[in-house]
Design an enzyme around this catalytic site. Structure first.
Site, short mmCIF file in Angstrom:
data_model
loop_
_atom_site.label_atom_id
_atom_site.label_comp_id
_atom_site.label_asym_id
_atom_site.label_seq_id
_atom_site.Cartn_x
_atom_site.Cartn_y
_atom_site.Cartn_z
N SER A 257 13.99 10.29 5.17
CA SER A 257 15.45 10.11 5.03
C SER A 257 16.05 11.50 4.96
O SER A 257 15.35 12.47 4.62
CB SER A 257 15.76 9.36 3.74
N TYR B 211 16.12 7.98 -5.75
CA TYR B 211 15.76 7.82 -4.34
C TYR B 211 15.47 9.16 -3.68
O TYR B 211 14.50 9.32 -2.94
CB TYR B 211 16.88 7.08 -3.62
#
Ligand code: NDP
Length: 244
Positions: A131, A144
């Site tokens: 990501s 995250y």
């Protein structure tokens, strides 16, 4: 033309489902894994792929999945996601633990179990879906971003450890992709819709095309990292404090 066996984790929705379809269409023998069997079956049947239930947080489930394979040339470690969007001051240990379990330990379990088959495929290929959170941070995102930074560390270490052996290691780092990601993270369709309001996000298919491109480079070419964002997204959020 058959291009060998490709395993895709987290294949019941979003990027994983689109990747199953794209790889199968290009001639790969795809084996799709995820926990929601009804969704997985629907994706696999649409793509002409094989499917098996898989929970990457459960070593026994990983072992059973891998035991049913006799070859694997590509592993797409896509299963993952974010749970919650809370500042560190209110962080929920259990959400952080679950994120680490699925994004980092899940990727570890699948990679470790499949490395012998990947090496035998010569070249094998591990494609990790990271990501932009692997290199960036934002308020509320520490749980995250910490795990995706972890994915990046694992990816880079694995590439170093496999130097001289016939296994390629790539990481694809998407920006905002409209999938079930934000529904899972925020717990409601309404809140998820706000994430993409007024902008055009990427689609799962956009990232699936990246996966296909990365795995279909000539065998001597290793795409280390591929960062892909929507045109409407740049790094970060306004974090400047201005005294008025
Ligand atoms: P989705 O929520 O649509 O898909 C997540 C997939 O992961 C589902 O198929 C889910 O299937 C699977 N999954 C979750 N937990 C497990 C588990 N324990 N074992 C096996 N599979 C599991 O989100 P995305 O498609 O967006 O997410 C795919 C990947 O892309 C994730 O790693 C995410 O972090 C990453 N990513 C997403 C971005 C985005 O903006 N959407 C941006 C950057 C990266 P099931 O519940 O059936 O098990």
């Amino acid at each position: 033309m058959s291009r060998g066996t490709a395993v895709v984790t987290g294949a019941s929705s979003g990027i994983g489902a689109a990747t199953v379809v794209a790889l199968a269409r290009a001639g790969w023998r795809v084996v799709a894994g995820a926990r929601r069997e009804d969704r997985l079956r629907e994706v696999a049947e649409r793509a002409g792929a094989r499917w098996m239930r898989l929970d990457v947080t459960d070593q026994a489930s990983v072992d059973a999945f891998v035991a049913a394979l006799d070859e694997c040339a590509v592993l797409v470690n896509n299963a993952g996601g974010a749970y919650g969007l809370t500042p560190i001051a209110e962080a929920d240990d259990e959400q952080w633990r679950r994120m680490y379990e699925v994004n980092v330990l899940g990727l570890l379990r699948m990679t470790r179990a499949l490395l012998p088959l990947l090496e035998r495929a010569a070249p094998g290929h591990v494609v990790n879906i990271g990501s932009i959170a692997a290199t960036e941070t934002y308020p509320g995102g520490a749980g995250y971003t910490a795990v995706k930074h972890g994915v990046r560390a694992v990816t880079r270490t694995l590439r170093q450890e496999l130097l001289g052996r016939p296994v390629r290691v790539s990481e694809i780092d998407p920006g905002a992709v409209e999938t079930e990601f934000s529904v899972v993270r925020l717990g409601s369709e309404e809140r998820a819709a706000q994430v993409y309001a007024g902008m055009t996000p990427l689609t799962g298919e956009d990232i699936a095309e990246c996966v296909l491109w990365v795995v279909e480079r000539p065998p001597h070419v290793n795409v280390d990292e591929l960062v892909v964002r929507p045109l409407d997204q740049v790094m970060g959020v306004p974090t400047m404090h201005r005294r008025t």
